[in-house]
Design an enzyme around this catalytic site. Sequence first.
Site, mmCIF file in Angstrom:
data_model
loop_
_atom_site.group_PDB
_atom_site.id
_atom_site.type_symbol
_atom_site.label_atom_id
_atom_site.label_comp_id
_atom_site.label_asym_id
_atom_site.label_seq_id
_atom_site.Cartn_x
_atom_site.Cartn_y
_atom_site.Cartn_z
ATOM 1 N N ASP A 77 -11.463 -119.117 -10.760
ATOM 2 C CA ASP A 77 -10.770 -118.931 -9.336
ATOM 3 C C ASP A 77 -11.885 -119.248 -8.389
ATOM 4 O O ASP A 77 -11.478 -119.612 -7.090
ATOM 5 C CB ASP A 77 -10.356 -117.296 -9.275
ATOM 6 N N HIS A 163 -17.354 -108.481 -19.856
ATOM 7 C CA HIS A 163 -16.131 -108.700 -20.935
ATOM 8 C C HIS A 163 -16.758 -109.904 -21.574
ATOM 9 O O HIS A 163 -17.215 -110.851 -21.178
ATOM 10 C CB HIS A 163 -14.816 -109.048 -19.972
ATOM 11 N N HIS A 165 -16.725 -113.525 -22.634
ATOM 12 C CA HIS A 165 -16.213 -114.650 -22.158
ATOM 13 C C HIS A 165 -17.317 -115.732 -22.250
ATOM 14 O O HIS A 165 -18.289 -115.631 -22.333
ATOM 15 C CB HIS A 165 -15.769 -114.484 -20.931
ATOM 16 N N MET A 315 -40.060 -118.208 -16.461
ATOM 17 C CA MET A 315 -40.419 -119.661 -16.534
ATOM 18 C C MET A 315 -40.646 -119.663 -14.666
ATOM 19 O O MET A 315 -39.726 -120.218 -14.023
ATOM 20 C CB MET A 315 -39.423 -120.412 -16.788
ATOM 21 N N PHE A 318 -46.772 -121.926 -13.149
ATOM 22 C CA PHE A 318 -47.191 -123.035 -13.930
ATOM 23 C C PHE A 318 -46.017 -123.858 -14.308
ATOM 24 O O PHE A 318 -46.228 -125.081 -14.182
ATOM 25 C CB PHE A 318 -48.110 -122.304 -14.909
ATOM 26 N N GLU A 319 -45.087 -123.049 -14.955
ATOM 27 C CA GLU A 319 -44.036 -123.713 -15.669
ATOM 28 C C GLU A 319 -42.990 -124.736 -14.446
ATOM 29 O O GLU A 319 -42.736 -125.730 -14.805
ATOM 30 C CB GLU A 319 -43.099 -122.702 -16.202
#
Length: 348
Positions: A77, A163, A165, A315, A318-319
């Site tokens: 939606d 839920h 999914h 992360m 530095f990452e």
Amino acid sequence: MQFIPTEHSHRRLNPLTGQWILVCPHRMLRPWAGQEETPQKYDLPDFDPTNPLCPGVTRPNGIQNPNYTSTFVFTNDFPALLENVPEPQPVADPLFQVAPARGTCRVLCFHPKSNLTLPQMNVGDIKNVINEWITQYNELCMQYKWVQIFENKGASMGCSNPHPHCQIWACSFMPSEPLMKHEKLRSYYEQHGRPLLDDYAKRELEKNERVVIENPDWLVVVPYWAAWPFETMIISRNQNKRLNDLTASQRENLARTMKEITTKYDNLFKCSFPYSMGFHGAPTADEEQKDNSHWTLHALYYPPLLRSATVRKFMVGFELLNEPQRDLTPEQAAQRLRQTDGQKHYLQ
Ligand code: H2U
């Protein structure tokens, strides 16, 4: 001094992306006083009349869900991609490039019960999910170059609804990550005459250092170049290129393999283990006619947890500015997952 991979920092190349990963195993010893995650609650009701993914519930847009008893698919939606959108004019300026982006987004509910997750579902129910993925894939791959099936599990991975999914985004374009992979796989194939991931699976079986699960159809490894602490990859051992190549028995075995790896994940820290996962295979629509011999179907699991149910890997710093960095080695992560029970869920 001799190099010991479990003690000394080093870098590993991801041949699928060309990206290097910094491995710093000694960092596991540092104290942690940062953010703690809240594990997902298990005391959910199996039906919640206010949850828009439950059977029979009327969603905020006024559409009523059917009283589904297995899987249920609907068009998102709040879709990120739309089928009919005006296209931008091509731009010559290299600094302000723009490209069209059309597509469609769907939501696929795995099961009518809200209080189940994939490792708690039985193999038959997981097989129904795989069959529904393939039905959706078959429909969307005629029109769209890239069909991304993915599951965000747990609030810490951006999941907005407990839920069970997943989402399906079908794109008129190949997104950056699979495009990069497409090119890397192709250049390896041109050089060696074999698909990179077929070679990789064989080498991992020989080395037997990072294998977590092995059966005649599927191999689960913590990749040599894994960036996330307990990242895994499920690789097809049957030269399958796409999800819709799978035979009935390969689907059944995939259901068992997915149940086993997600059970191991939950059992590792005794929590509903969060992750983002999805499948990568050869591109579709007009790309399907081209030679895609370099592709091997695989699934990727990216879980954020590092030390416990509440301490995750970030992360950041530095990452973000340089390259991914990991603490424990992929071999250590694989050993822990191998030793963790994959048959009996800890809540059983
Ligand atoms: P995530 O939990 O991964 O966010 O997926 C849930 C999706 O369900 C999300 O993309 C959609 C959201 O847009 N959704 C609907 O399409 N209709 C609703 O009434 C609720 C949620």
